[in-house]
Design a protein around this motif. Structure first.
Motif, PDB file in Angstrom:
ATOM      1  N   ALA A   1      54.733  18.356  34.074  1.00  0.00           N
ATOM      2  CA  ALA A   1      54.450  17.763  35.379  1.00  0.00           C
ATOM      3  C   ALA A   1      54.589  18.789  36.499  1.00  0.00           C
ATOM      4  O   ALA A   1      54.501  18.439  37.651  1.00  0.00           O
ATOM      5  N   HIS A   2      54.839  20.020  36.136  1.00  0.00           N
ATOM      6  CA  HIS A   2      54.953  21.061  37.154  1.00  0.00           C
ATOM      7  C   HIS A   2      54.226  22.309  36.660  1.00  0.00           C
ATOM      8  O   HIS A   2      53.921  22.441  35.479  1.00  0.00           O
ATOM      9  N   LEU A   3      53.956  23.194  37.564  1.00  0.00           N
ATOM     10  CA  LEU A   3      53.264  24.430  37.242  1.00  0.00           C
ATOM     11  C   LEU A   3      54.065  25.584  37.823  1.00  0.00           C
ATOM     12  O   LEU A   3      54.340  25.607  39.017  1.00  0.00           O
ATOM     13  N   LEU A   4      54.460  26.486  36.966  1.00  0.00           N
ATOM     14  CA  LEU A   4      55.141  27.694  37.413  1.00  0.00           C
ATOM     15  C   LEU A   4      54.176  28.850  37.217  1.00  0.00           C
ATOM     16  O   LEU A   4      53.755  29.135  36.097  1.00  0.00           O
ATOM     17  N   ILE A   5      53.813  29.455  38.319  1.00  0.00           N
ATOM     18  CA  ILE A   5      52.911  30.608  38.282  1.00  0.00           C
ATOM     19  C   ILE A   5      53.734  31.834  38.620  1.00  0.00           C
ATOM     20  O   ILE A   5      54.499  31.829  39.585  1.00  0.00           O
ATOM     21  N   SER A   6      53.597  32.860  37.819  1.00  0.00           N
ATOM     22  CA  SER A   6      54.309  34.104  38.115  1.00  0.00           C
ATOM     23  C   SER A   6      53.298  35.234  38.246  1.00  0.00           C
ATOM     24  O   SER A   6      52.360  35.330  37.467  1.00  0.00           O
ATOM     25  N   LEU A   7      53.502  36.031  39.258  1.00  0.00           N
ATOM     26  CA  LEU A   7      52.687  37.229  39.447  1.00  0.00           C
ATOM     27  C   LEU A   7      53.422  38.371  38.764  1.00  0.00           C
ATOM     28  O   LEU A   7      54.495  38.773  39.214  1.00  0.00           O
ATOM     29  N   GLU A   8      52.873  38.847  37.664  1.00  0.00           N
ATOM     30  CA  GLU A   8      53.525  39.869  36.860  1.00  0.00           C
ATOM     31  C   GLU A   8      52.601  41.059  36.688  1.00  0.00           C
ATOM     32  O   GLU A   8      51.441  40.892  36.337  1.00  0.00           O
ATOM     33  N   PRO A   9      53.126  42.247  36.921  1.00  0.00           N
ATOM     34  CA  PRO A   9      52.279  43.431  36.725  1.00  0.00           C
ATOM     35  C   PRO A   9      52.002  43.658  35.240  1.00  0.00           C
ATOM     36  O   PRO A   9      52.885  43.495  34.411  1.00  0.00           O
TER      37      PRO A   9
ATOM     38  N   LYS B   1      62.739  44.889  35.985  1.00  0.00           N
ATOM     39  CA  LYS B   1      62.672  44.711  34.528  1.00  0.00           C
ATOM     40  C   LYS B   1      63.490  43.492  34.094  1.00  0.00           C
ATOM     41  O   LYS B   1      63.034  42.690  33.263  1.00  0.00           O
ATOM     42  N   ARG B   2      64.688  43.322  34.661  1.00  0.00           N
ATOM     43  CA  ARG B   2      65.504  42.142  34.333  1.00  0.00           C
ATOM     44  C   ARG B   2      64.818  40.859  34.779  1.00  0.00           C
ATOM     45  O   ARG B   2      64.834  39.854  34.070  1.00  0.00           O
ATOM     46  N   GLN B   3      64.193  40.885  35.949  1.00  0.00           N
ATOM     47  CA  GLN B   3      63.509  39.700  36.443  1.00  0.00           C
ATOM     48  C   GLN B   3      62.317  39.342  35.552  1.00  0.00           C
ATOM     49  O   GLN B   3      62.095  38.167  35.245  1.00  0.00           O
ATOM     50  N   LEU B   4      61.567  40.339  35.122  1.00  0.00           N
ATOM     51  CA  LEU B   4      60.423  40.074  34.248  1.00  0.00           C
ATOM     52  C   LEU B   4      60.880  39.548  32.893  1.00  0.00           C
ATOM     53  O   LEU B   4      60.247  38.651  32.324  1.00  0.00           O
ATOM     54  N   THR B   5      61.974  40.073  32.384  1.00  0.00           N
ATOM     55  CA  THR B   5      62.525  39.574  31.119  1.00  0.00           C
ATOM     56  C   THR B   5      62.910  38.114  31.269  1.00  0.00           C
ATOM     57  O   THR B   5      62.616  37.290  30.400  1.00  0.00           O
ATOM     58  N   TRP B   6      63.553  37.772  32.379  1.00  0.00           N
ATOM     59  CA  TRP B   6      63.935  36.386  32.630  1.00  0.00           C
ATOM     60  C   TRP B   6      62.694  35.493  32.749  1.00  0.00           C
ATOM     61  O   TRP B   6      62.646  34.409  32.175  1.00  0.00           O
ATOM     62  N   LEU B   7      61.689  35.951  33.481  1.00  0.00           N
ATOM     63  CA  LEU B   7      60.467  35.156  33.631  1.00  0.00           C
ATOM     64  C   LEU B   7      59.827  34.845  32.286  1.00  0.00           C
ATOM     65  O   LEU B   7      59.321  33.744  32.071  1.00  0.00           O
ATOM     66  N   ARG B   8      59.851  35.808  31.389  1.00  0.00           N
ATOM     67  CA  ARG B   8      59.219  35.607  30.074  1.00  0.00           C
ATOM     68  C   ARG B   8      59.897  34.507  29.265  1.00  0.00           C
ATOM     69  O   ARG B   8      59.303  33.988  28.326  1.00  0.00           O
ATOM     70  N   SER B   9      61.110  34.145  29.627  1.00  0.00           N
ATOM     71  CA  SER B   9      61.810  33.078  28.912  1.00  0.00           C
ATOM     72  C   SER B   9      61.383  31.694  29.408  1.00  0.00           C
ATOM     73  O   SER B   9      61.771  30.687  28.825  1.00  0.00           O
ATOM     74  N   LEU B  10      60.601  31.641  30.469  1.00  0.00           N
ATOM     75  CA  LEU B  10      60.207  30.376  31.076  1.00  0.00           C
ATOM     76  C   LEU B  10      58.790  29.981  30.663  1.00  0.00           C
ATOM     77  O   LEU B  10      57.951  30.840  30.394  1.00  0.00           O
ATOM     78  N   GLU B  11      58.541  28.673  30.689  1.00  0.00           N
ATOM     79  CA  GLU B  11      57.180  28.185  30.500  1.00  0.00           C
ATOM     80  C   GLU B  11      56.454  28.423  31.814  1.00  0.00           C
ATOM     81  O   GLU B  11      56.804  27.856  32.847  1.00  0.00           O
ATOM     82  N   ARG B  12      55.458  29.294  31.792  1.00  0.00           N
ATOM     83  CA  ARG B  12      54.820  29.700  33.034  1.00  0.00           C
ATOM     84  C   ARG B  12      53.367  30.066  32.789  1.00  0.00           C
ATOM     85  O   ARG B  12      52.932  30.190  31.653  1.00  0.00           O
TER      86      ARG B  12
END
Length: 185
Positions: free
Chosen positions: A54-62, A142-153
């Motif tokens: 019911a939600h959308l998480l969009i991440s801008l990742e290089p 790098k830590r932030q990108l690692t954390w983002l990868r653990s999320l449904e996005r």
């Protein structure tokens, strides 16, 4: 402080390490200000979250690490041109701040403060701050990108020239596919 937290909020105390002074202090502040343990807010927040999908998480990742590194360097150069050192000098002059405070542990501030403590000036100061500040920012990214990868996005390439269009298209497709949201109380 950890023992005091264990008395007022055992759930949060069990989750936090006894030496995690910053988080323990924050949990005690929440309790003192609100009269409720921090864990109550976490529990309430989980119950109020929409169901998965019911939600959308969009991440801008290089997709290119070199692009990210170049952007970090560019940002530090902009900060330098905007008199970042002057800002840190003004903070130091207040007399009530030191490097062990959470606000002074922020990336950039710490590196300038330490370089000033080392007596660096001019080009040497700039080179040191650029080097250590950019390195610390790359590690944080790098830590932030690692954390983002653990999320449904839904990741989008941050460096893509059409990233804004892709973002709007993604949001539009999601909005069309979503059922009508429930009425607010």
């Amino acid at each position: 402080m950890h023992a005091q937290l264990a008395q007022v909020d055992p759930a949060t105390a069990a989750r936090l390490a006894p030496m995690d002074a910053q988080r323990i202090q924050r949990a005690l502040e929440v309790w003192r200000v609100s009269g409720q343990p921090l864990s109550a807010f976490h529990t309430r927040g989980q119950a109020e979250r929409p169901p998965t999908g019911a939600h959308l998480l969009i991440s801008l990742e290089p997709t290119e690490r070199a692009w990210l590194h170049q952007r970090i360097q560019q940002r530090f150069e902009q900060m330098w041109q905007a008199n970042f050192v002057g800002e840190v000098l003004a903070l130091r002059a207040r007399g009530d701040l030191h490097l062990n405070l959470p606000a002074m542990r922020c990336v950039g501030y710490r590196q300038v403060w330490e370089a000033l403590d080392a007596g660096l000036t001019g080009q040497t100061l700039q080179a040191q701050v650029m080097d250590t500040g950019c390195a610390a920012t790359r590690q944080l990214a790098k830590r932030q990108l690692t954390w983002l990868r653990s999320l449904e996005r839904h990741p989008l390439a941050a460096e893509a020239p059409d990233v804004a269009t892709r973002l709007l298209d993604t949001v539009g497709r999601f909005a069309k596919a979503c059922p009508t949201p429930p009425a607010l109380p």
